[in-house]
Write an enzyme that holds these catalytic residues in place. Sequence first.
Site, short mmCIF file in Angstrom:
data_model
loop_
_atom_site.label_atom_id
_atom_site.label_comp_id
_atom_site.label_asym_id
_atom_site.label_seq_id
_atom_site.Cartn_x
_atom_site.Cartn_y
_atom_site.Cartn_z
N SER A 207 0.84 -1.20 0.00
CA SER A 207 0.00 0.00 0.00
C SER A 207 0.88 1.25 0.00
O SER A 207 1.72 1.41 -0.89
CB SER A 207 -0.94 -0.05 1.21
OG SER A 207 -1.95 0.92 1.11
N ASP A 437 2.16 -46.77 -11.87
CA ASP A 437 1.23 -46.96 -13.00
C ASP A 437 -0.16 -46.55 -12.54
O ASP A 437 -0.70 -47.10 -11.59
CB ASP A 437 1.24 -48.43 -13.43
CG ASP A 437 0.51 -48.65 -14.75
OD1 ASP A 437 -0.43 -47.88 -15.03
OD2 ASP A 437 0.89 -49.56 -15.49
N ASP A 440 -3.02 -49.02 -11.51
CA ASP A 440 -3.10 -49.67 -10.21
C ASP A 440 -4.03 -48.91 -9.26
O ASP A 440 -4.34 -49.40 -8.19
CB ASP A 440 -1.70 -49.71 -9.55
CG ASP A 440 -0.74 -50.60 -10.33
OD1 ASP A 440 -1.22 -51.49 -11.04
OD2 ASP A 440 0.47 -50.37 -10.21
N ASP A 448 -19.08 -44.10 -11.90
CA ASP A 448 -18.05 -43.09 -11.74
C ASP A 448 -16.68 -43.75 -11.80
O ASP A 448 -16.51 -44.91 -11.45
CB ASP A 448 -18.17 -42.38 -10.39
CG ASP A 448 -19.50 -41.64 -10.25
OD1 ASP A 448 -20.10 -41.31 -11.28
OD2 ASP A 448 -19.91 -41.41 -9.10
#
Length: 474
Positions: A207, A437, A440, A448
């Site tokens: 400021s 990976d 996994d 979903d």
Amino acid sequence: MGVFDYKNLGTEGSKALFADAMAITLYAYHNLDNGFAVGYQHNGLGSGLPATLVAALLGSSDSQGVIPGVPWNPDSEKAALEAVQKAGWTPISASLLGYTGKVDARGTFFGEKAGYTTAQVEVLGKYDDAGKLLEIGIGFRGTSGPRETLISDSIGDLVSDVLAALGPKDYAKNYAGEAFGGLLKHVADYASAQGLSGHDVVVSGHSLGGLAVNSLADLSDSKWSGFYKDASYLAYASPTQSAGDKVLNIGYENDPVFRALDGSSFNGSSLGVHDQPHASTTDNIVSFNDHYASTLWNVLPFSIVNLPTWVSHLPTGYGDGMTRILESGFYEQMTRDSTIIVANLSDPARATTWVQDLNRNAEPHTGNTFIIGSDGNDLIQGGRGADFIEGGKGNDTIRDSSGHNTFLFGGPFGQDRIIGYQPTDKLVFTDVQGRADYRDHVNVVAGDTVISFGGNSVTLVGVSGVSGEGIVIS
């Protein structure tokens, strides 16, 4: 080049500089806005505003307000000192500098000349393990004062604010020299005696303190034997911008003070919406707080005469939000003019408000949009373009409006959900467990897709399967 990259320091050097400058800037306020910051987070604006204002004044059991001596408050000023010391900085005393001007019990230096006596600055040092001085930090305080003299000091600073905008020619440019000319000479002499140069000095402020940063940069070639010409200058929420490239001016687009003056000159837009880009400024960073999100609060435009907009100006909001940008996995993809939306909602508003780019009271945003969540449970809404979204540590819900978005999950990232995920989106996982990976860690539950890493997971709502394309583990 990252959004806060400074001169030729590179990304890591610039990040370290930013962290130092922010730590020094926050210390300069001694946690004065602690009560408001905590009260706002708990209660918000709107119906919670009365409780927020009470907390700002009186604090609470977990914050200190602006009224001193409240027995149930923690000592937030002590916390401010501990925070800056943790960042590696220690206040340098007046006696060590050989300085005889006005200094308070906390070691804060006050302005020297009549008309500048309410200006305040901190001087700090960074030392190695053997006690050798490595760097000096100068932190200018903005419009305010110690709790004990807050009203009188703030009035004096407000006079300086008005004079910077409307007063004598070059008032803003000469401010630092007029207020602290003697002190800055003592600092330069002390640094030189310790084998340091201006290159070893970090100058920051917020400021009116940011105005002082720009002022010192402007004066650095011609005063104090040019000692400060090679210093590093980072200013937060400054109304002014120095000529040249010495200063990096950082601020929120919806902060009514930031860039209020054109260079250091007042014009018609100073009292209204001022969003003119400047070479030294970040121009499109938005603090997505309760005020910015509210239709009711936005009946009037952002302005220094529109008091509710000042919630975007508080030092704590800068310390938290700007640091999340600095630590973002997208940092190096952000440029100084990137559109960056930072989630700064209160707890009550966060539960029902979608963080997004509303582009209010500002020039049109173009290009990519980066949205940075908080540590809480955020609702984040992508736009029509290519967005880069980082939810943060909470349990976030992200709504995809376009595809072609990049979602970044850095551990720990909680239990997140993406609504509207599309094959053109990219999921990036960083610092997670079990990186070998992704297969996994993917399973399909009731239509979903759930991607899990340790205790964290991302659920792609309504998506029954994903391929390896678009998923990156790093």
